[in-house]
Design a protein around this motif. Structure first.
Motif, PDB file in Angstrom:
ATOM      1  N   LEU A 114      45.947  55.377  25.122  1.00  0.00           N
ATOM      2  CA  LEU A 114      46.768  55.841  26.240  1.00  0.00           C
ATOM      3  C   LEU A 114      48.232  55.941  25.838  1.00  0.00           C
ATOM      4  CD1 LEU A 114      45.210  53.952  29.287  1.00  0.00           C
ATOM      5  CD2 LEU A 114      45.347  56.422  28.987  1.00  0.00           C
ATOM      6  N   CYS A 115      48.721  54.979  25.050  1.00  0.00           N
ATOM      7  CA  CYS A 115      50.090  55.057  24.544  1.00  0.00           C
ATOM      8  C   CYS A 115      50.297  56.319  23.714  1.00  0.00           C
ATOM      9  CB  CYS A 115      50.410  53.831  23.696  1.00  0.00           C
ATOM     10  SG  CYS A 115      50.758  52.326  24.636  1.00  0.00           S
ATOM     11  N   LEU A 116      49.333  56.614  22.846  1.00  0.00           N
ATOM     12  CA  LEU A 116      49.413  57.823  22.023  1.00  0.00           C
ATOM     13  C   LEU A 116      49.465  59.073  22.886  1.00  0.00           C
ATOM     14  CD1 LEU A 116      46.858  56.979  19.174  1.00  0.00           C
ATOM     15  CD2 LEU A 116      49.305  57.337  18.891  1.00  0.00           C
ATOM     16  N   ALA A 117      48.554  59.162  23.854  1.00  0.00           N
ATOM     17  CA  ALA A 117      48.479  60.353  24.700  1.00  0.00           C
ATOM     18  C   ALA A 117      49.750  60.527  25.530  1.00  0.00           C
ATOM     19  CB  ALA A 117      47.249  60.272  25.601  1.00  0.00           C
ATOM     20  N   ALA A 144      35.165  39.058  22.785  1.00  0.00           N
ATOM     21  CA  ALA A 144      35.976  39.716  21.752  1.00  0.00           C
ATOM     22  C   ALA A 144      35.846  41.234  21.846  1.00  0.00           C
ATOM     23  CB  ALA A 144      35.543  39.242  20.366  1.00  0.00           C
ATOM     24  N   ARG A 145      34.635  41.701  22.096  1.00  0.00           N
ATOM     25  CA  ARG A 145      34.426  43.139  22.216  1.00  0.00           C
ATOM     26  C   ARG A 145      35.150  43.716  23.432  1.00  0.00           C
ATOM     27  NH1 ARG A 145      29.446  42.917  21.813  1.00  0.00           N
ATOM     28  NH2 ARG A 145      28.844  42.963  24.016  1.00  0.00           N
ATOM     29  N   ILE A 146      35.150  42.976  24.532  1.00  0.00           N
ATOM     30  CA  ILE A 146      35.848  43.437  25.732  1.00  0.00           C
ATOM     31  C   ILE A 146      37.353  43.512  25.475  1.00  0.00           C
ATOM     32  CG2 ILE A 146      36.468  42.786  28.098  1.00  0.00           C
ATOM     33  CD1 ILE A 146      33.627  41.592  28.337  1.00  0.00           C
ATOM     34  N   ALA A 147      37.901  42.470  24.839  1.00  0.00           N
ATOM     35  CA  ALA A 147      39.341  42.465  24.539  1.00  0.00           C
ATOM     36  C   ALA A 147      39.711  43.605  23.602  1.00  0.00           C
ATOM     37  CB  ALA A 147      39.732  41.123  23.927  1.00  0.00           C
ATOM     38  N   ALA A 148      38.868  43.845  22.590  1.00  0.00           N
ATOM     39  CA  ALA A 148      39.144  44.926  21.646  1.00  0.00           C
ATOM     40  C   ALA A 148      39.063  46.287  22.326  1.00  0.00           C
ATOM     41  CB  ALA A 148      38.160  44.861  20.478  1.00  0.00           C
ATOM     42  N   THR A 149      38.116  46.445  23.233  1.00  0.00           N
ATOM     43  CA  THR A 149      37.983  47.715  23.956  1.00  0.00           C
ATOM     44  C   THR A 149      39.212  47.987  24.815  1.00  0.00           C
ATOM     45  OG1 THR A 149      35.575  47.474  24.026  1.00  0.00           O
ATOM     46  CG2 THR A 149      36.569  49.025  25.586  1.00  0.00           C
ATOM     47  N   GLN A 150      39.690  46.953  25.497  1.00  0.00           N
ATOM     48  CA  GLN A 150      40.890  47.117  26.324  1.00  0.00           C
ATOM     49  C   GLN A 150      42.106  47.449  25.460  1.00  0.00           C
ATOM     50  OE1 GLN A 150      42.204  43.649  28.441  1.00  0.00           O
ATOM     51  NE2 GLN A 150      43.554  44.804  29.794  1.00  0.00           N
ATOM     52  N   THR A 151      42.261  46.742  24.342  1.00  0.00           N
ATOM     53  CA  THR A 151      43.400  47.008  23.458  1.00  0.00           C
ATOM     54  C   THR A 151      43.328  48.407  22.869  1.00  0.00           C
ATOM     55  OG1 THR A 151      43.480  44.662  22.884  1.00  0.00           O
ATOM     56  CG2 THR A 151      44.646  46.178  21.435  1.00  0.00           C
ATOM     57  N   THR A 152      42.125  48.833  22.484  1.00  0.00           N
ATOM     58  CA  THR A 152      41.955  50.183  21.947  1.00  0.00           C
ATOM     59  C   THR A 152      42.306  51.232  22.993  1.00  0.00           C
ATOM     60  OG1 THR A 152      40.187  49.404  20.468  1.00  0.00           O
ATOM     61  CG2 THR A 152      40.298  51.779  20.909  1.00  0.00           C
ATOM     62  N   VAL A 188      54.539  51.230  28.638  1.00  0.00           N
ATOM     63  CA  VAL A 188      54.340  50.195  29.649  1.00  0.00           C
ATOM     64  C   VAL A 188      53.157  50.488  30.562  1.00  0.00           C
ATOM     65  CG1 VAL A 188      55.417  49.007  31.606  1.00  0.00           C
ATOM     66  CG2 VAL A 188      56.778  49.590  29.593  1.00  0.00           C
ATOM     67  N   LEU A 189      53.034  51.736  30.993  1.00  0.00           N
ATOM     68  CA  LEU A 189      52.005  52.105  31.965  1.00  0.00           C
ATOM     69  C   LEU A 189      50.578  51.767  31.526  1.00  0.00           C
ATOM     70  CD1 LEU A 189      51.666  53.352  34.764  1.00  0.00           C
ATOM     71  CD2 LEU A 189      51.564  55.611  33.684  1.00  0.00           C
ATOM     72  N   PRO A 190      50.221  51.927  30.231  1.00  0.00           N
ATOM     73  CA  PRO A 190      48.842  51.591  29.825  1.00  0.00           C
ATOM     74  C   PRO A 190      48.434  50.150  30.103  1.00  0.00           C
ATOM     75  CG  PRO A 190      49.865  52.959  28.154  1.00  0.00           C
ATOM     76  CD  PRO A 190      50.947  52.603  29.137  1.00  0.00           C
ATOM     77  N   LYS A 191      49.387  49.220  30.190  1.00  0.00           N
ATOM     78  CA  LYS A 191      49.031  47.823  30.495  1.00  0.00           C
ATOM     79  C   LYS A 191      48.350  47.724  31.859  1.00  0.00           C
ATOM     80  CE  LYS A 191      51.043  46.530  26.733  1.00  0.00           C
ATOM     81  NZ  LYS A 191      50.218  46.193  25.542  1.00  0.00           N
ATOM     82  N   LEU A 192      48.797  48.551  32.802  1.00  0.00           N
ATOM     83  CA  LEU A 192      48.169  48.564  34.127  1.00  0.00           C
ATOM     84  C   LEU A 192      46.915  49.423  34.135  1.00  0.00           C
ATOM     85  CD1 LEU A 192      48.175  47.909  37.157  1.00  0.00           C
ATOM     86  CD2 LEU A 192      49.670  49.894  37.496  1.00  0.00           C
ATOM     87  N   LEU A 193      46.953  50.557  33.446  1.00  0.00           N
ATOM     88  CA  LEU A 193      45.829  51.491  33.482  1.00  0.00           C
ATOM     89  C   LEU A 193      44.583  50.936  32.804  1.00  0.00           C
ATOM     90  CD1 LEU A 193      47.659  54.882  32.737  1.00  0.00           C
ATOM     91  CD2 LEU A 193      46.981  53.934  34.955  1.00  0.00           C
ATOM     92  N   THR A 194      44.754  50.027  31.855  1.00  0.00           N
ATOM     93  CA  THR A 194      43.581  49.466  31.153  1.00  0.00           C
ATOM     94  C   THR A 194      43.036  48.218  31.841  1.00  0.00           C
ATOM     95  OG1 THR A 194      45.037  48.201  29.674  1.00  0.00           O
ATOM     96  CG2 THR A 194      44.292  50.369  28.910  1.00  0.00           C
ATOM     97  N   ALA A 195      43.748  47.671  32.816  1.00  0.00           N
ATOM     98  CA  ALA A 195      43.245  46.492  33.525  1.00  0.00           C
ATOM     99  C   ALA A 195      41.907  46.751  34.212  1.00  0.00           C
ATOM    100  CB  ALA A 195      44.287  45.999  34.532  1.00  0.00           C
ATOM    101  N   PRO A 196      41.691  47.915  34.863  1.00  0.00           N
ATOM    102  CA  PRO A 196      40.369  48.187  35.440  1.00  0.00           C
ATOM    103  C   PRO A 196      39.260  48.263  34.395  1.00  0.00           C
ATOM    104  CG  PRO A 196      42.020  49.641  36.400  1.00  0.00           C
ATOM    105  CD  PRO A 196      42.666  48.962  35.242  1.00  0.00           C
TER     106      PRO A 196
END
Length: 430
Positions: free
Chosen positions: A170-173, A157-165, A185-193
């Motif tokens: 990134l969307c905001l920035a 749960a913590r990992i999923a929340a960290t990725q979503t956060t 759209v781009l943050p979906k790829l950038l947060t995968a790592p």
């Protein structure tokens, strides 16, 4: 927290990790939803509606394709015995790479269709870019399901929340410096790592040399059932919006979309977590009798924890909707209350899904999901001929008339009620 401590003391000791897992997912979901609201406000001010529409379509297609990645391979890891775990993990590791490669090809095909048939070159480029997610996923999927198997649900749960956060930030920035559809759209790829690094740090695993991979038939039945169930659930959650928009117009769709997310959307995210945390708990049973006992505890926890919340949402919708979302949405409160009622069948469905998957009945769960999907969407379409409230009532009543009795029957059979006259409990056959 004192209330949680008192609740925990009332639970059987073996069920307490399940409560911890639910709390972890619940707190993570609550935190990310607050940030999501703030992100939506900024995006609405920075990005043109047309660009938001492009991003919404690209992400909707991405989500439809990505559900194919929920293949059930990982659930086989959770259900594996200690003796077969190494061979199952070795086989799953290879299958994850093959399967994610296939999903990437499906998404590329969707991108080609969007480009050649519909002339949507930008959306096609976004879908092609997002296939990079499937190149990273396989390297961490075995680790994720090992974490779930060992009951470390707070970690997942913590990992999923960290990725979503990270996604929201990134969307905001990007919305501030590059106000376009790509900012969403781009943050979906950038947060995968980020996800990959976190799961590999949380669970060390590598293919075990000298252990033969399990044969393919060890995965096929569970995987097929899980895949069909996940796909039909996503279809039901997405196609209802398309039906309402097509039959009642975009304004009615806006009201429906808001009401769904303001009421049922809040509860459903927590209810869906129930199936996630119950599956390892049921798989850990040492005997048929122990599994029935765990099922009984699971039903009590699910209904006892979420039913009061649903009742409160229904009764208090007229109060909390204008307070939380503004007076302009006060007239939608009755619609919110109606849709909240769909959460009750969802509770029994989540427990039923976990039970069927844990007892080798994933194919039956898939059939139930198909029947429920057809009934709910068919009723919604008929209800749209009356109006928006008629559509909501039809959707909810279909779930109460179809999903609730079917899943309740599955759970009653699981509790061994069909063998109530026998002296000793029998193993459950679903």
């Amino acid at each position: 927290m004192p209330l949680i401590v008192r609740l925990e003391r009332l639970l059987p000791e073996g069920l307490r990790p399940v409560l911890h897992g639910l709390l972890a997912y619940g707190l993570a979901e609550a935190g990310t939803r607050v940030l999501r609201v703030f992100t939506i406000i900024v995006i609405a001010r920075q990005i043109a509606p047309a660009q938001i529409g492009i991003a919404a379509l690209a992400l909707a297609l991405f989500e439809f394709v990505r559900v194919l990645a929920n293949s059930g391979i990982g659930q086989r890891i959770i259900a594996a015995t200690d003796a077969e775990l190494a061979s199952i993990c070795n086989a799953a590791h290879r299958l994850f790479y093959l399967w994610c490669g296939g999903v990437a090809l499906v998404q590329l095909a969707c991108a080609a269709i969007m480009w050649r048939v519909f002339g949507q070159a930008e959306i096609a480029a976004m879908l092609a870019m997002l296939t990079g997610v499937y190149a990273l996923m396989p390297a961490g999927l075995v680790q994720v399901f090992l974490l779930m198997r060992s009951g470390r649900l707070a970690t997942t749960a913590r990992i999923a929340a960290t990725q979503t956060t990270a996604d929201h930030f990134l969307c905001l920035a990007l919305a501030l410096v590059w106000p376009s559809a790509w900012a969403l759209v781009l943050p979906k790829l950038l947060t995968a790592p980020v996800w990959l690094v976190l799961v590999r740090r949380a669970q060390c695993w590598s293919p075990i040399v000298g252990v033969a991979a399990a044969p393919l038939h060890e995965f096929t039945r569970l995987s097929a059932g899980v895949l069909v169930t996940e796909f039909t659930n996503v279809a039901r959650q997405q196609l209802d919006k398309i039906i309402v928009g097509a039959m009642l117009g975009t304004e009615a769709l806006g009201f429906y979309f808001f009401a769904f997310n303001a009421g049922l959307g809040i509860t459903s995210s927590f209810v869906s977590a129930l199936s996630i945390v119950l599956f390892p708990y049921l798989c850990a049973a040492r005997s048929a009798l122990d599994r029935m006992r765990r099922l009984k505890h699971s039903i009590m926890l699910g209904l006892g924890l979420f039913t009061p919340v649903v009742i409160a949402q229904v009764l208090l919708a007229d109060i909390y909707v204008p307070i939380l979302f503004g007076e302009q949405w006060a007239d939608i409160a009755p619609l919110v209350a109606i849709l909240c009622l769909a959460a009750i069948p969802a509770i029994t469905a989540s427990v039923s899904t976990a039970w069927l998957r844990a007892t080798g009945g994933a194919d039956r769960d898939a059939m139930i999901s198909i029947v429920v999907c057809i009934a709910a969407l068919g009723a919604l379409a008929l209800g749209c001929t009356i109006g928006l409230h008629g559509a909501a009532w039809a959707y909810v009543l279909a779930l109460w008339a179809v999903q609730l009795p079917i899943t309740a029957f599955v759970l009653f059979r699981g509790l061994g009620l069909s063998a109530i006259n026998n002296q000793t409990p029998k193993g459950v056959v679903i």
